[in-house]
Design an enzyme around this catalytic site. Structure first.
Site, PDB file in Angstrom:
ATOM      1  N   ASP A  75       0.983  -1.235   0.296  1.00 55.67           N
ATOM      2  CA  ASP A  75       0.201   0.202  -0.095  1.00 55.67           C
ATOM      3  C   ASP A  75       0.914   0.777  -0.360  1.00 55.67           C
ATOM      4  OD1 ASP A  75      -2.352   1.767   0.278  1.00 55.67           O
ATOM      5  OD2 ASP A  75      -3.265   0.167   1.916  1.00 55.67           O
ATOM      6  N   ASP A 182      -3.338   4.516  -2.253  1.00 54.79           N
ATOM      7  CA  ASP A 182      -3.946   5.313  -1.629  1.00 54.79           C
ATOM      8  C   ASP A 182      -4.652   6.245  -2.257  1.00 54.79           C
ATOM      9  OD1 ASP A 182      -5.213   4.513   0.756  1.00 54.79           O
ATOM     10  OD2 ASP A 182      -4.464   6.858   2.063  1.00 54.79           O
ATOM     11  N   GLU A 240      -6.857   3.858  -5.251  1.00 61.59           N
ATOM     12  CA  GLU A 240      -8.422   4.021  -5.425  1.00 61.59           C
ATOM     13  C   GLU A 240      -8.721   5.185  -5.663  1.00 61.59           C
ATOM     14  OE1 GLU A 240      -9.755   3.901  -0.428  1.00 61.59           O
ATOM     15  OE2 GLU A 240      -7.864   5.586  -1.577  1.00 61.59           O
ATOM     16  N   HIS A 315     -10.873  -3.225   3.024  1.00 60.74           N
ATOM     17  CA  HIS A 315     -10.220  -2.960   4.234  1.00 60.74           C
ATOM     18  C   HIS A 315     -11.833  -1.578   4.467  1.00 60.74           C
ATOM     19  CE1 HIS A 315      -7.755  -0.348   2.364  1.00 60.74           C
ATOM     20  NE2 HIS A 315      -7.710   0.661   3.741  1.00 60.74           N
ATOM     21  N   ASP A 316     -11.952  -0.703   3.983  1.00 59.79           N
ATOM     22  CA  ASP A 316     -12.760   0.240   4.200  1.00 59.79           C
ATOM     23  C   ASP A 316     -14.315   0.338   4.105  1.00 59.79           C
ATOM     24  OD1 ASP A 316     -10.719   2.158   4.174  1.00 59.79           O
ATOM     25  OD2 ASP A 316     -10.593   2.141   2.780  1.00 59.79           O
TER      26      ASP A 316
HETATM   27  C1  GLC Z   1      -7.898   5.255   1.849  1.00 64.94           C
HETATM   28  C2  GLC Z   1      -7.192   3.896   3.205  1.00 64.94           C
HETATM   29  C3  GLC Z   1      -8.040   4.196   4.045  1.00 64.94           C
HETATM   30  C4  GLC Z   1      -7.928   5.356   5.146  1.00 64.94           C
HETATM   31  C5  GLC Z   1      -6.971   6.798   3.794  1.00 64.94           C
HETATM   32  C6  GLC Z   1      -6.802   7.745   4.900  1.00 64.94           C
HETATM   33  O1  GLC Z   1      -9.323   6.318   1.853  1.00 64.94           O
HETATM   34  O2  GLC Z   1      -8.193   2.742   2.159  1.00 64.94           O
HETATM   35  O3  GLC Z   1      -8.881   3.164   5.109  1.00 64.94           O
HETATM   36  O4  GLC Z   1      -8.066   6.020   6.218  1.00 64.94           O
HETATM   37  O5  GLC Z   1      -7.749   6.275   2.695  1.00 64.94           O
HETATM   38  O6  GLC Z   1      -4.676   7.317   4.015  1.00 64.94           O
END
Ligand code: GLC
Length: 557
Positions: A75, A182, A240, A315-316
């Protein structure tokens, strides 16, 4: 393209990586972090959070993966760092520190009565403002997430170079094969910092992603990153990509000719059911919505040089069985298999999130807010409790929303066995949060013992099948049928003369479906073990599917 190889992703925060085309969890990895946002607040890109291991462990992991023909991606969290990162400590130390401009600092605004106000009214993802006032230098810094996660200033070339060296080259030189990137579309914040329109008049802070997502220099930054770093290592990326519903805009990120990212996670499927004012205001949805989302993100690459992903968990998000099917005791295994069959027949690179391969489900509805750990969920609950003076109806609604959509649903410790702490750890204190009440029923050890008939066994079978027919399943063109039907999902895939047909019953009752009119369809795989027997007597195109049953057919092989 990485559609055929096995791949693991190590999140900074999790405990068993994702696996593509393989249910194959390995050792966890977290960068060093104070853990305000479960590791997405990184204080040193070049270290591993000590309780979880060391850089040497990661080197061993890379080697072990490669030996097995697997690839490993990490990540990459580079929109922000932790406020404990050395860069930020320097940046906040004085206005003339050389790293001051590595983060986004702005002077306060003042209301007519002299009240100090943040530079804009933007709402952070974790409730409250995106700006934190720093007494020491009398300015605000930007943080789209927690106040302990200051946003890096990508406009500064020196900052970008430092990110490339410390967060990327450091690990690429050790052999990692790429990154899950991310919040990939938030690095360019735009030139104007102006107030967002008021959509929620109960708060001062307003959602403002229109102003900071997909900003003017975003593609320039990604091209630079690709050219200066990624291409030298032939590294893969999956970005993402929230807040980007327009396929044309998504294609700008993933067109192979314009080298930026290999692929992205577009969020429509996981946004289903999220509220308009706030994601944790759950709204009911109907199957045709899910079907049109799948169709849209299957078809958007057709005739282009772009590539897509297939996923419905991370994971979100809440667990897919609980969100899209049924986690009732007698329905959860059929539901898991139904979703597995659907995903394994879709075009793109398939991502299976840890625990999905054994059918892990959301936290029990009986868990109180005290059992939740996620900063986003807990902050939202607290904010709403304060605003509504603990209104029981409002709080019940929020708990219901969190139980469906909350991030902790996917952050429970991986259920390895029926032993204490679900076999996750033998440390007496246990893991960071409680394990699921049902770990005795849903765990890896048990499903390995049960073999083929288990959810894990079915995933393995489907992944093998997907690989054998990658031409049509991984790469074929998608077409949906009977798209307004609220009970069933029927779709086809085409490549050359070859056809695949998938029929899925998204209800707990029997349903009749009609197979697509492809000539010569032959039954290949079903989510019920006796499906083949049922098929023997079947004539014509009509089929009766049992609760949460799915079947797949091929023609022209
Ligand atoms: C992304 C991650 C999430 C995190 C956010 C801030 O959306 O997937 O888990 O809280 O970024 O880094």
């Amino acid at each position: 393209m990485w559609s055929g190889s096995r791949l693991c992703i190590c999140h900074p925060c999790f405990y068993g990586p994702l696996a593509i085309h393989a249910a194959n969890p390995i050792t966890p990895l977290r960068f060093d972090s104070p853990q305000v946002d479960m590791g997405y607040d990184i204080s040193d890109y070049e270290k591993v959070y000590p309780p979880y291991g060391s850089v040497k462990d990661v080197e061993d992991l890379i080697e072990a993966c490669h030996k097995r023909g697997m690839k490993l991606i990490l990540d990459l969290v580079i929109n922000h760092t932790s406020d404990q990162h050395a860069w930020f400590k320097e940046s906040r130390s004085s206005k003339d520190n050389p790293k001051r401009d590595w983060y986004i600092w702005k002077p306060p605004r003042y209301a007519e009565d002299g009240t100090r106000l943040p530079p804009t009214n933007w709402r952070s993802y974790f409730s409250g403002p995106t700006w934190e006032y720093d007494e020491h230098t009398g300015e605000y810094y930007l943080h789209l997430f927690a106040k302990e996660q200051p946003d890096l200033n990508w406009e500064n070339e020196e900052t970008r170079k430092a990110i490339y060296d410390s967060a990327m080259r450091f690990w690429l030189d050790k052999g990692v094969d790429g990154f899950r990137v991310d919040t990939v579309n938030m690095y360019s914040k735009g030139v104007e910092f102006k107030d967002a329109p008021i959509v929620d008049d109960k708060f001062y802070e307003q959602p403002a992603w229109l102003y900071y997502a997909n900003g003017p220099r975003m593609h320039e930054f990604l091209r630079e990153m690709n050219q200066n770093v990624l291409s030298n290592y032939d590294a893969v990326t999956v970005g993402e990509l929230p807040h980007t519903p327009d396929p044309k805009k998504v294609l700008e990120y993933v067109g192979a000719g314009d080298k930026q990212l290999s692929m992205v996670f577009q969020f429509d499927i996981v946004d289903l059911g999220q509220g308009r004012e706030h994601k944790y205001h759950f709204e009911e949805w109907k199957l045709p919505q899910l079907k049109s989302i799948v169709a849209k993100w299957q078809q958007f690459i057709e005739g282009t040089d772009g590539w897509t992903t297939v996923f419905c968990e991370n994971h979100d998000q809440g667990r897919s069985i609980s969100r899209y099917a049924s986690d009732a005791a007698h329905e959860r295994a059929p539901s898991a298999k139904l979703l597995s069959l659907m995903l394994c027949a879709l075009t793109g690179t398939l991502f299976v999130y840890q625990g999905q391969e054994i059918g892990m489900i959301n936290v029990p509805a009986s868990w109180p807010i005290e059992s939740y750990r996620d900063i986003e969920s807990v902050n939202f609950y607290r904010t709403m409790a304060a605003r509504t003076h603990n209104d029981p109806a409002e709080l019940a609604y929020i708990m219901r929303s969190l139980q469906v959509l909350g991030r902790d649903n996917a952050r429970l410790p991986m259920q390895w066995s029926g032993e204490a702490h679900a076999g996750f750890t033998d440390c007496e204190r246990g893991p960071w949060m409680r394990v699921h009440d049902l770990y005795g029923d849903i765990n890896v050890e048990r499903q390995v013992r049960e073999g083929e008939g288990s959810v894990l066994g079915f995933w393995k079978r489907m992944i093998r099948f997907r690989k054998e027919h990658a031409d049509v399943l991984v790469h074929g063109a998608f077409e949906g049928f009977d798209m307004e039907n609220e009970q069933t999902f029927v779709f086809g895939k085409r490549v050359g003369e070859k056809r695949a047909a998938v029929v899925l019953n998204f209800t707990g009752e029997e349903q009749t479906v009609e197979l697509p009119g492809y000539e010569g369809l032959v039954f290949m795989v079903g989510s019920y073990e006796d499906a083949e027997k049922q098929e023997q007597g079947a004539e014509g195109r009509a089929r009766t599917l049992r609760p949460w049953e799915g079947r797949l057919y091929l023609a022209g092989c």
